[in-house]
Design a protein around this motif. Structure first.
Motif, PDB file in Angstrom:
ATOM      1  N   GLU A 183      40.646   8.646  54.546  1.00 13.18           N
ATOM      2  CA  GLU A 183      41.930   9.238  54.930  1.00 13.18           C
ATOM      3  C   GLU A 183      42.546  10.053  53.798  1.00 13.18           C
ATOM      4  N   ILE A 184      42.221   9.686  52.551  1.00 13.73           N
ATOM      5  CA  ILE A 184      42.711  10.449  51.400  1.00 13.73           C
ATOM      6  C   ILE A 184      41.944  11.760  51.283  1.00 13.73           C
ATOM      7  N   LEU A 185      40.634  11.698  51.503  1.00 19.73           N
ATOM      8  CA  LEU A 185      39.805  12.896  51.352  1.00 19.73           C
ATOM      9  C   LEU A 185      40.236  13.999  52.302  1.00 19.73           C
ATOM     10  N   GLN A 186      40.730  13.620  53.467  1.00 17.60           N
ATOM     11  CA  GLN A 186      41.145  14.614  54.451  1.00 17.60           C
ATOM     12  C   GLN A 186      42.332  15.444  53.982  1.00 17.60           C
TER      13      GLN A 186
ATOM     14  N   LEU B 193      38.520   8.647  41.304  1.00 17.25           N
ATOM     15  CA  LEU B 193      38.789   8.908  42.718  1.00 17.25           C
ATOM     16  C   LEU B 193      40.204   8.504  43.094  1.00 17.25           C
ATOM     17  N   GLY B 194      40.739   7.497  42.409  1.00 16.25           N
ATOM     18  CA  GLY B 194      42.097   7.063  42.704  1.00 16.25           C
ATOM     19  C   GLY B 194      43.160   8.000  42.156  1.00 16.25           C
ATOM     20  N   ARG B 195      42.879   8.613  41.004  1.00 14.38           N
ATOM     21  CA  ARG B 195      43.899   9.467  40.400  1.00 14.38           C
ATOM     22  C   ARG B 195      43.921  10.873  40.990  1.00 14.38           C
ATOM     23  N   LEU B 196      42.838  11.285  41.655  1.00 14.77           N
ATOM     24  CA  LEU B 196      42.784  12.643  42.190  1.00 14.77           C
ATOM     25  C   LEU B 196      43.912  12.911  43.182  1.00 14.77           C
ATOM     26  N   PRO B 197      44.118  12.065  44.225  1.00 17.78           N
ATOM     27  CA  PRO B 197      45.219  12.351  45.159  1.00 17.78           C
ATOM     28  C   PRO B 197      46.578  12.366  44.460  1.00 17.78           C
ATOM     29  N   LEU B 198      46.754  11.514  43.430  1.00 15.83           N
ATOM     30  CA  LEU B 198      48.024  11.490  42.707  1.00 15.83           C
ATOM     31  C   LEU B 198      48.268  12.815  41.989  1.00 15.83           C
ATOM     32  N   SER B 199      47.199  13.418  41.449  1.00 15.17           N
ATOM     33  CA  SER B 199      47.353  14.688  40.739  1.00 15.17           C
ATOM     34  C   SER B 199      47.646  15.841  41.683  1.00 15.17           C
ATOM     35  N   LEU B 200      47.456  15.626  42.981  1.00 12.98           N
ATOM     36  CA  LEU B 200      47.650  16.686  43.970  1.00 12.98           C
ATOM     37  C   LEU B 200      48.855  16.429  44.865  1.00 12.98           C
ATOM     38  N   GLU B 201      49.759  15.563  44.420  1.00 13.11           N
ATOM     39  CA  GLU B 201      50.931  15.243  45.228  1.00 13.11           C
ATOM     40  C   GLU B 201      51.994  16.346  45.189  1.00 13.11           C
ATOM     41  N   SER B 202      52.033  17.109  44.123  1.00 13.15           N
ATOM     42  CA  SER B 202      53.051  18.151  43.980  1.00 13.15           C
ATOM     43  C   SER B 202      52.441  19.538  44.183  1.00 13.15           C
TER      44      SER B 202
ATOM     45  N   VAL C 153      48.692  20.958  42.879  1.00  9.15           N
ATOM     46  CA  VAL C 153      47.741  21.657  43.749  1.00  9.15           C
ATOM     47  C   VAL C 153      47.454  23.049  43.201  1.00  9.15           C
ATOM     48  N   ALA C 154      48.494  23.753  42.738  1.00 10.72           N
ATOM     49  CA  ALA C 154      48.299  25.098  42.195  1.00 10.72           C
ATOM     50  C   ALA C 154      47.381  25.058  40.978  1.00 10.72           C
ATOM     51  N   HIS C 155      47.600  24.084  40.100  1.00 11.23           N
ATOM     52  CA  HIS C 155      46.742  23.942  38.923  1.00 11.23           C
ATOM     53  C   HIS C 155      45.295  23.673  39.331  1.00 11.23           C
ATOM     54  N   ALA C 156      45.115  22.810  40.329  1.00 12.57           N
ATOM     55  CA  ALA C 156      43.767  22.478  40.793  1.00 12.57           C
ATOM     56  C   ALA C 156      43.065  23.694  41.389  1.00 12.57           C
TER      57      ALA C 156
ATOM     58  N   GLY D 179      34.008  26.680  43.639  1.00 14.07           N
ATOM     59  CA  GLY D 179      33.923  26.721  45.092  1.00 14.07           C
ATOM     60  C   GLY D 179      35.141  26.076  45.730  1.00 14.07           C
ATOM     61  N   LEU D 180      35.623  26.657  46.830  1.00 14.64           N
ATOM     62  CA  LEU D 180      36.818  26.126  47.487  1.00 14.64           C
ATOM     63  C   LEU D 180      36.592  24.738  48.073  1.00 14.64           C
ATOM     64  N   ASP D 181      35.331  24.342  48.245  1.00 15.60           N
ATOM     65  CA  ASP D 181      35.042  23.010  48.790  1.00 15.60           C
ATOM     66  C   ASP D 181      34.830  21.969  47.699  1.00 15.60           C
ATOM     67  N   TYR D 182      35.152  22.299  46.449  1.00 20.07           N
ATOM     68  CA  TYR D 182      34.841  21.398  45.331  1.00 20.07           C
ATOM     69  C   TYR D 182      35.476  20.028  45.517  1.00 20.07           C
ATOM     70  N   TYR D 183      36.751  19.978  45.911  1.00 22.78           N
ATOM     71  CA  TYR D 183      37.409  18.676  46.017  1.00 22.78           C
ATOM     72  C   TYR D 183      36.901  17.871  47.209  1.00 22.78           C
TER      73      TYR D 183
END
Length: 430
Positions: free
Chosen positions: A7-10, A362-371, A375-378, A388-392
């Motif tokens: 559910e996080i990966l989605q 894997l746990g910290r990735l969604p946290l880094s993309l909360e703002s 997301v812009a930095h990523a 590649g746009l599918d990297y994450y």
């Protein structure tokens, strides 16, 4: 069994919700809409960094970047500040070895204002004399503070030793002598020659549609051209040290010694990067700063802090250990760190250590993309390193595919304790 939660990966950014368009003048625009936020974040770069600095005027790109907001052909410094302040917006510039970097944020309704000011600063800065002289004094003050900071001094010499006569080995912010030589005409000439749309990347994330963004970018930057803009130069290759180099920078009046030691590391584009990154986490990041933190800080009490870092760029990288120690404990700390490095390249990490680090990644990735900013930095890094746009979407599999044997192989390839740069800065050694 995968450690990643489906559910996080989605929710991770991917090709289905990132729009990427290259304008005819070479600017790459990437947009991800997020209508749950009322704001937008803007982030990007253009290839006009410190590697273009003349040796006698190091810091020219940095000085130019900071001078962009000091006045344009349409607005002076105070007007730019007032426009941003009245909208609750921000816009800033900086420089790295490769790029002039920029970032800003605003309410979605103020995106046209933010992009207009960005375009003004990039295209028609004026570098007025009085604000530029004030800026020079601020830069020189920062350099004076830097030159008395043991951690900064040790890191600078570490870079000089690993990257002799190389852009990566020179301070991007310059020295007091080189900054003093830079004139307003130098800033204007640097801007005129190196600033242009080719190679520029702009990421916008927030409560706007891709169509809105592209319309505004086309309006403000779509007709930008600079026939003088040079091709990006090839970065010289770097060879590892032939033998260890030990140096101490004496800074009278300091009470703590800062230590930086290590060697070259893989570039961000290297297949060694992910095993090295997970290995670095085990060696000196995870928990109370990994194995090295546990031995040097927790068990022996020799350092106030001790950790490792893997710094990876497009063309090179470093793998280094930093520690802040009592001067009396310096040599003992160095010996313990080297012993831990030797153990790291002698035997595989345990599966338990690796699984803990993989779960952490894997746990910290969604946290880094909360703002929006996260997301812009990523997304900016996806473009910067051509991941590649599918990297994450692929990221969990990349993390989970790493084995202890791969980490050992990569560690042996990069970490040779007999060819380390070992640099310390602090009180004079007795």
């Amino acid at each position: 069994m995968s450690l990643a939660r489906p559910e996080i990966l989605q929710t991770l950014p991917g090709p289905e919700d990132i729009t990427r368009v290259e304008l005819p003048n070479g600017i790459v625009v990437l947009v991800r809409s997020n209508f749950e936020s009322a704001s937008v974040t803007l982030s990007g770069y253009l290839p006009a960094g410190g590697l273009f600095d003349p040796p006698e005027k190091l810091g020219l790109a940095h000085f130019t970047a900071l001078g962009l907001t000091r006045g344009t052909e349409r607005h002076h410094f105070q007007q730019i500040f007032n426009l941003l302040e009245s909208a609750g917006a921000s816009l800033g510039f900086g420089a790295s070895v490769y790029n002039i970097n920029f970032g800003g944020r605003a309410l979605a309704e103020d995106l046209p204002l933010l992009l207009s000011l960005l375009a003004e600063c990039l295209r028609i800065p004026r570098f007025p004399q009085k604000p530029i002289e004030r800026l020079r004094r601020q830069i020189l003050t920062g350099i004076a503070i830097r030159d008395q900071d043991p951690a900064d001094r040790a890191e600078m010499m570490f870079d000089e030793v690993l990257f002799p006569n190389h852009p990566f080995g020179k301070p991007t912010d310059g020295t007091r002598h080189t900054i003093a030589r830079i004139t307003r005409e130098d800033l204007l000439a640097f801007h005129r020659h190196y600033f242009g749309p080719r190679g520029m990347t702009l990421v916008i994330v927030g409560a706007v549609s891709a169509e809105q963004v592209l319309e505004e970018v086309q309006r403000t930057l779509g007709d930008w051209q600079n026939p003088l803009q040079p091709a990006f130069p090839e970065i010289p290759a770097v060879a590892p040290l032939a033998q260890s180099v030990r140096s101490h920078i004496a800074l009278p009046g300091k009470v703590q010694t800062e230590l930086v030691m290590g060697t070259l590391g893989p570039s961000r584009l290297s297949p060694d990067f992910m095993p090295a990154s997970l290995g670095n986490n085990i060696l000196g990041q995870f928990g109370l700063m990994g194995r090295i933190g546990n031995v040097v800080r927790e068990q022996e009490g020799l350092a106030y802090e001790a950790s490792t870092s893997l710094n990876a760029w497009k063309d090179a990288g470093t793998w280094e250990v930093t520690a802040g120690v009592n001067p009396a404990n310096l040599q003992r700390a160095i010996d313990l760190i080297l012993a831990e490095i030797r153990r790291f390249i002698a035997e595989p990490v345990s599966w338990e250590e690796l699984r803990d680090s993989q779960s952490h990644y894997l746990g910290r990735l969604p946290l880094s993309l909360e703002s929006n900013a996260g997301v812009a930095h990523a997304i900016l890094n996806l473009e910067r390193f051509q991941l590649g746009l599918d990297y994450y979407k692929r990221y969990p599999a990349l993390v989970e595919s790493v084995t202890p044997e791969q980490i050992l192989e990569v560690a042996r390839r990069w970490l040779d304790p007999e060819r380390f740069a070992i640099i310390s800065a602090g009180p004079p050694m007795e």
